[in-house]
Design an enzyme around this catalytic site. Sequence first.
Site, PDB file in Angstrom:
ATOM      1  N   HIS A 135       0.848  -1.202   0.000  1.00  0.00           N
ATOM      2  CA  HIS A 135       0.000   0.000   0.000  1.00  0.00           C
ATOM      3  C   HIS A 135       0.878   1.244   0.000  1.00  0.00           C
ATOM      4  O   HIS A 135       2.100   1.168   0.141  1.00  0.00           O
ATOM      5  CB  HIS A 135      -0.961  -0.013   1.193  1.00  0.00           C
ATOM      6  N   HIS A 144       1.309   3.975   1.949  1.00  0.00           N
ATOM      7  CA  HIS A 144       1.834   4.729   3.084  1.00  0.00           C
ATOM      8  C   HIS A 144       3.361   4.787   3.001  1.00  0.00           C
ATOM      9  O   HIS A 144       4.014   3.814   2.609  1.00  0.00           O
ATOM     10  CB  HIS A 144       1.383   4.107   4.404  1.00  0.00           C
ATOM     11  N   ASP A 172       5.825   4.539   4.932  1.00  0.00           N
ATOM     12  CA  ASP A 172       6.701   3.566   5.586  1.00  0.00           C
ATOM     13  C   ASP A 172       6.694   2.214   4.873  1.00  0.00           C
ATOM     14  O   ASP A 172       7.406   1.293   5.282  1.00  0.00           O
ATOM     15  CB  ASP A 172       6.332   3.402   7.059  1.00  0.00           C
ATOM     16  N   HIS A 173       5.934   2.111   3.794  1.00  0.00           N
ATOM     17  CA  HIS A 173       5.937   0.903   2.974  1.00  0.00           C
ATOM     18  C   HIS A 173       6.384   1.201   1.539  1.00  0.00           C
ATOM     19  O   HIS A 173       7.072   0.390   0.924  1.00  0.00           O
ATOM     20  CB  HIS A 173       4.550   0.256   2.959  1.00  0.00           C
ATOM     21  N   HIS A 198      -7.512  -0.410   4.792  1.00  0.00           N
ATOM     22  CA  HIS A 198      -6.450   0.411   5.381  1.00  0.00           C
ATOM     23  C   HIS A 198      -6.095   1.556   4.434  1.00  0.00           C
ATOM     24  O   HIS A 198      -5.884   2.691   4.871  1.00  0.00           O
ATOM     25  CB  HIS A 198      -5.241  -0.465   5.667  1.00  0.00           C
ATOM     26  N   ASP A 231      -0.495  -4.062   5.949  1.00  0.00           N
ATOM     27  CA  ASP A 231      -1.179  -3.545   7.133  1.00  0.00           C
ATOM     28  C   ASP A 231      -2.643  -3.977   7.159  1.00  0.00           C
ATOM     29  O   ASP A 231      -3.490  -3.288   7.735  1.00  0.00           O
ATOM     30  CB  ASP A 231      -1.078  -2.019   7.186  1.00  0.00           C
ATOM     31  N   HIS A 249       4.333  -5.247  10.185  1.00  0.00           N
ATOM     32  CA  HIS A 249       4.894  -4.635  11.398  1.00  0.00           C
ATOM     33  C   HIS A 249       5.060  -5.678  12.491  1.00  0.00           C
ATOM     34  O   HIS A 249       4.350  -6.691  12.523  1.00  0.00           O
ATOM     35  CB  HIS A 249       3.973  -3.529  11.922  1.00  0.00           C
TER      36      HIS A 249
END
Length: 303
Positions: A99, A101, A103-104, A157, A175, A213
Amino acid sequence: PAGRTHSYVAAGPLVKSSSRGVESSRQVLRRISSYLLRSTIIMSSCSVIPVPALADNYMYLIIDRHSNEAAAVDPVDIGAIQKAASEHNATITTILTTHNHWDHSGGNIKLTKALSTIDRVYGGVGDDVPAVTHEVKDGDSFSIGKTQVKVLFTPCHTPGHVCYYVDGHHVFTGDTMFISGCGNFNTGTPSQMVEAFDKLLALPDFTKVWAGHEYTAKNCAFACYADSNNAELKQRLTWAEEQGSLHTGGKGTIPSTIAMEKKCNPFARIDHLSMMEFCGECANDRSERMRLVRKGKDDWGRR
């Protein structure tokens, strides 16, 4: 464990005799189960290398055993993922983004500039993944060398979140599904998360779950609160606390399996009596139960 090399030998005859006589039926069944497990591992065409990033993120290398081609899953830290590829003599040709975001997906552009070998960047339709070359939807498939990948479209998400079901043995859940937990719904709906979990829980029980995570200990603590009579959950909490995180020198808690999530993930257990009781009087509405378990987790976290 991921990252280690294993050798497997033939299981031998399924019934053995010895000075103590022929094996009991229980012993035979135990060895047949062991044989089937080893056969399943042998048939896998890829290896999975977890690579910790940031405070609690997981990136992954999926390495095709036949070609040493590799896909990098959510490679936010490009230095760490390149180091892992070098250590395993793998060539990164593909990026799989669960996805958008940061941090990905935040390493996508930098990694494609750093490595001329990358010619494909996958992301979900409508998710605006940086550097994407192939937007994918539910049921799409492709390969990394001889390793087959199938896309599971799991919006909630983010609008275009996807999970990757790899080689019939592994699923990379980003996530959406965590170990004993699930991601925030953000702009999605409880019914979308129900549908996403239904897709994941329909995979074979032996499927390894590689989450985005390291949240397991905290997730298990809530799960024990919500599903308080689940003895297996209490054991899992103790185990998760002992394992620690790869990010801080521990062993980490990945991967899980679909079978274990069915036993120990409250979001996967919304149809079980214990979770229906946790949710109260909405027992006939699965989406409402999902909403209430998510709300319960959020409220519990603010205590």
